[in-house]
Design a protein around this motif. Structure first.
Motif, PDB file in Angstrom:
ATOM      1  N   UNK A 111     -15.441  58.237 102.297  1.00  0.00           N
ATOM      2  CA  UNK A 111     -14.851  57.019 102.860  1.00  0.00           C
ATOM      3  C   UNK A 111     -14.193  57.300 104.208  1.00  0.00           C
ATOM      4  N   UNK A 112     -13.551  58.451 104.333  1.00  0.00           N
ATOM      5  CA  UNK A 112     -12.948  58.816 105.617  1.00  0.00           C
ATOM      6  C   UNK A 112     -14.011  58.991 106.687  1.00  0.00           C
ATOM      7  N   UNK A 113     -15.141  59.583 106.318  1.00  0.00           N
ATOM      8  CA  UNK A 113     -16.241  59.740 107.272  1.00  0.00           C
ATOM      9  C   UNK A 113     -16.782  58.386 107.728  1.00  0.00           C
ATOM     10  N   UNK A 114     -16.797  57.413 106.843  1.00  0.00           N
ATOM     11  CA  UNK A 114     -17.324  56.097 107.186  1.00  0.00           C
ATOM     12  C   UNK A 114     -16.347  55.280 108.021  1.00  0.00           C
ATOM     13  N   UNK A 115     -15.047  55.490 107.802  1.00  0.00           N
ATOM     14  CA  UNK A 115     -14.058  54.625 108.441  1.00  0.00           C
ATOM     15  C   UNK A 115     -13.253  55.307 109.543  1.00  0.00           C
ATOM     16  N   UNK A 116     -13.246  56.647 109.544  1.00  0.00           N
ATOM     17  CA  UNK A 116     -12.443  57.370 110.520  1.00  0.00           C
ATOM     18  C   UNK A 116     -11.001  57.561 110.102  1.00  0.00           C
ATOM     19  N   UNK A 117     -10.652  57.059 108.904  1.00  0.00           N
ATOM     20  CA  UNK A 117      -9.286  57.234 108.421  1.00  0.00           C
ATOM     21  C   UNK A 117      -9.024  58.706 108.120  1.00  0.00           C
ATOM     22  N   UNK A 118      -7.848  59.196 108.484  1.00  0.00           N
ATOM     23  CA  UNK A 118      -7.514  60.599 108.334  1.00  0.00           C
ATOM     24  C   UNK A 118      -7.486  61.030 106.860  1.00  0.00           C
ATOM     25  N   UNK A 119      -7.938  62.257 106.639  1.00  0.00           N
ATOM     26  CA  UNK A 119      -7.956  62.862 105.310  1.00  0.00           C
ATOM     27  C   UNK A 119      -6.989  64.043 105.308  1.00  0.00           C
ATOM     28  N   UNK A 120      -5.983  64.009 104.436  1.00  0.00           N
ATOM     29  CA  UNK A 120      -5.030  65.108 104.359  1.00  0.00           C
ATOM     30  C   UNK A 120      -5.629  66.264 103.557  1.00  0.00           C
ATOM     31  N   UNK A 121      -5.606  67.462 104.164  1.00  0.00           N
ATOM     32  CA  UNK A 121      -6.020  68.670 103.460  1.00  0.00           C
ATOM     33  C   UNK A 121      -4.778  69.506 103.183  1.00  0.00           C
ATOM     34  N   UNK A 122      -4.306  69.452 101.952  1.00  0.00           N
ATOM     35  CA  UNK A 122      -3.095  70.184 101.584  1.00  0.00           C
ATOM     36  C   UNK A 122      -3.364  71.684 101.615  1.00  0.00           C
ATOM     37  N   UNK A 123      -2.465  72.409 102.273  1.00  0.00           N
ATOM     38  CA  UNK A 123      -2.647  73.854 102.407  1.00  0.00           C
ATOM     39  C   UNK A 123      -3.841  74.219 103.262  1.00  0.00           C
ATOM     40  N   UNK A 124      -4.332  73.250 104.013  1.00  0.00           N
ATOM     41  CA  UNK A 124      -5.497  73.502 104.852  1.00  0.00           C
ATOM     42  C   UNK A 124      -6.813  73.466 104.096  1.00  0.00           C
ATOM     43  N   UNK A 125      -6.754  73.198 102.782  1.00  0.00           N
ATOM     44  CA  UNK A 125      -7.983  73.127 101.989  1.00  0.00           C
ATOM     45  C   UNK A 125      -8.587  74.482 101.676  1.00  0.00           C
ATOM     46  N   UNK A 126      -7.735  75.524 101.581  1.00  0.00           N
ATOM     47  CA  UNK A 126      -8.267  76.874 101.349  1.00  0.00           C
ATOM     48  C   UNK A 126      -8.348  77.246  99.871  1.00  0.00           C
ATOM     49  N   UNK A 127      -7.841  76.413  98.984  1.00  0.00           N
ATOM     50  CA  UNK A 127      -7.998  76.695  97.556  1.00  0.00           C
ATOM     51  C   UNK A 127      -9.468  76.579  97.176  1.00  0.00           C
ATOM     52  N   UNK A 128      -9.850  77.323  96.152  1.00  0.00           N
ATOM     53  CA  UNK A 128     -11.268  77.450  95.805  1.00  0.00           C
ATOM     54  C   UNK A 128     -11.538  76.819  94.441  1.00  0.00           C
ATOM     55  N   UNK A 129     -12.615  76.043  94.367  1.00  0.00           N
ATOM     56  CA  UNK A 129     -13.005  75.365  93.131  1.00  0.00           C
ATOM     57  C   UNK A 129     -14.525  75.406  92.960  1.00  0.00           C
ATOM     58  N   UNK A 130     -14.959  75.372  91.711  1.00  0.00           N
ATOM     59  CA  UNK A 130     -16.383  75.144  91.417  1.00  0.00           C
ATOM     60  C   UNK A 130     -16.551  73.647  91.185  1.00  0.00           C
ATOM     61  N   UNK A 131     -17.543  73.057  91.826  1.00  0.00           N
ATOM     62  CA  UNK A 131     -17.816  71.626  91.665  1.00  0.00           C
ATOM     63  C   UNK A 131     -19.099  71.455  90.863  1.00  0.00           C
ATOM     64  N   UNK A 132     -19.046  70.578  89.869  1.00  0.00           N
ATOM     65  CA  UNK A 132     -20.200  70.367  88.999  1.00  0.00           C
ATOM     66  C   UNK A 132     -20.450  68.869  88.837  1.00  0.00           C
ATOM     67  N   UNK A 133     -21.710  68.492  88.905  1.00  0.00           N
ATOM     68  CA  UNK A 133     -22.076  67.072  88.812  1.00  0.00           C
ATOM     69  C   UNK A 133     -21.797  66.542  87.415  1.00  0.00           C
ATOM     70  N   UNK A 138     -20.816  79.001  91.200  1.00  0.00           N
ATOM     71  CA  UNK A 138     -20.504  79.049  92.621  1.00  0.00           C
ATOM     72  C   UNK A 138     -19.198  78.297  92.874  1.00  0.00           C
ATOM     73  N   UNK A 139     -18.376  78.875  93.736  1.00  0.00           N
ATOM     74  CA  UNK A 139     -17.107  78.230  94.085  1.00  0.00           C
ATOM     75  C   UNK A 139     -17.013  78.055  95.596  1.00  0.00           C
ATOM     76  N   UNK A 140     -16.330  77.005  95.998  1.00  0.00           N
ATOM     77  CA  UNK A 140     -16.202  76.676  97.418  1.00  0.00           C
ATOM     78  C   UNK A 140     -14.751  76.333  97.726  1.00  0.00           C
ATOM     79  N   UNK A 141     -14.324  76.657  98.928  1.00  0.00           N
ATOM     80  CA  UNK A 141     -13.028  76.174  99.381  1.00  0.00           C
ATOM     81  C   UNK A 141     -13.130  74.659  99.588  1.00  0.00           C
ATOM     82  N   UNK A 142     -12.023  73.967  99.361  1.00  0.00           N
ATOM     83  CA  UNK A 142     -12.020  72.514  99.510  1.00  0.00           C
ATOM     84  C   UNK A 142     -12.483  72.119 100.911  1.00  0.00           C
TER      85      UNK A 142
END
Length: 334
Positions: A201-223, A250-254
């Protein structure tokens, strides 16, 4: 077979309802809120898979676990489901610091009251408790299901305590509980305040997205569909007292996830991202080893991250006129 889904309006719960209806099972749904808009109910989109069944072929009750345990038990005794799957929980890690008693009431005290009555229902074959990796606290390596609990927030403490309570019921009463702990779930129909739909939604509207801690925490994302398939296998075939991880390897930083969405949508990462302070008690990594599930139930995640994110982007694009009018931030309910 007859299934009762607690938290049937939730993201994971509603996708599981769709899976059950597509398999021609009878479904009873209970949630504390009324049914949300169809855009958040996957079983409303699945008419072509449901053949002659109606997409809303679910017996639904709007009941609050904190207020209506007696009514929920009355329904269970009256309708006698063979399986109960409990997706109902107060989520949101950061917000749990603001009103911790609300989280303990919903995720522990009310659950204990519910379970103390359900254990008397001898017709129940399996009770599946949908838990969370947050109970482990920070993980520096890929951990298995027997890893120690080290919760760090009111949310995760409430969830860990509930699991411990349920294990005591399993040992004392042979209560047929099974636990699942899934990685970060995503997909079409997810709440807009979650990182993937919010980034889209931020990509579509340009509204700012807050990345807490810079988004460096790591998570595995699963559909979500991979999680649903695993949860169904576990519900039918897992032994009471067992615990199962559901995750990719597989894990990725936010910030990597946000950047991937930016690349797919041709959006500048720096134009939408606003770095912010880290949230209180946030764990750096959640890394779940799913080898037990893979080896026992011949399960593997099938949907690649790129494909799943593109599918979620299409869901946002196709419903943007409706979604753009809705809140994008978490709305706390008591």
């Amino acid at each position: 077979m007859k299934f009762l889904i607690l938290g049937s309006n939730s993201f994971s719960g509603s996708h599981f309802v769709k899976e059950l209806l597509c398999k021609d099972h009878k479904v009873i749904g209970i949630s504390r809120s009324k049914k949300p808009r169809d855009v958040f109910l996957p079983y409303k989109w699945a008419k072509e898979k449901l053949a002659d069944k109606k997409a809303d072929d679910i017996t639904f009750f709007q009941l609050d676990l904190n207020k209506d345990v007696a009514k929920i038990i009355e329904i269970i005794n009256d309708m006698k489901p063979e399986y109960i799957i409990n997706f109902a929980a107060q989520g949101m890690v950061a917000e749990s610091w603001l009103n911790p008693s609300h989280w303990y009431k919903t995720n522990l005290l009310s659950q204990v009251s519910l379970h103390d009555e359900i254990r008397k229902c001898k017709f129940i074959k399996k009770y599946v408790h949908i838990s969370t990796p947050e109970i482990y606290g920070n993980t520096e390596e890929w951990i298995k299901e027997n890893n120690n609990f080290k919760p760090t927030t009111p949310y995760s403490v409430s969830r860990a305590a509930c699991e411990m309570h349920l294990m005591s019921f399993y040992k004392a009463y042979n209560f047929p509980v099974v636990f699942t702990r899934a990685a970060n779930v995503y997909g079409p129909g997810q709440q807009l305040f979650r990182i993937i739909p919010r980034t889209i939604l931020s990509c579509k509207t340009g509204e700012k997205l807050k990345l807490h801690g810079g988004g460096y925490s790591k998570r595995a994302f699963i559909h979500i569909q991979d999680v649903v398939k695993a949860t169904y296998k576990i519900t039918i075939d897992a032994n009471p007292g067992s615990t199962w991880h559901i995750s990719t390897n597989k894990a990725f930083r936010i910030r990597e996830i946000v950047n991937l969405i930016c690349e797919i949508t041709n959006t500048s990462f720096t134009s939408i991202v606003q770095e912010d302070n880290e949230r209180l008690g946030k764990d750096k990594n959640y890394l779940l080893n799913s080898s037990k599930l893979i080896e026992n139930f011949d399960w593997n995640p099938e949907i690649e991250l790129n494909d799943g994110i593109k599918e979620t982007i299409n869901w946002v694009n196709n419903n943007f006129s409706e979604l753009s009018k809705l809140p994008w931030v978490y709305q706390h309910k008591i």
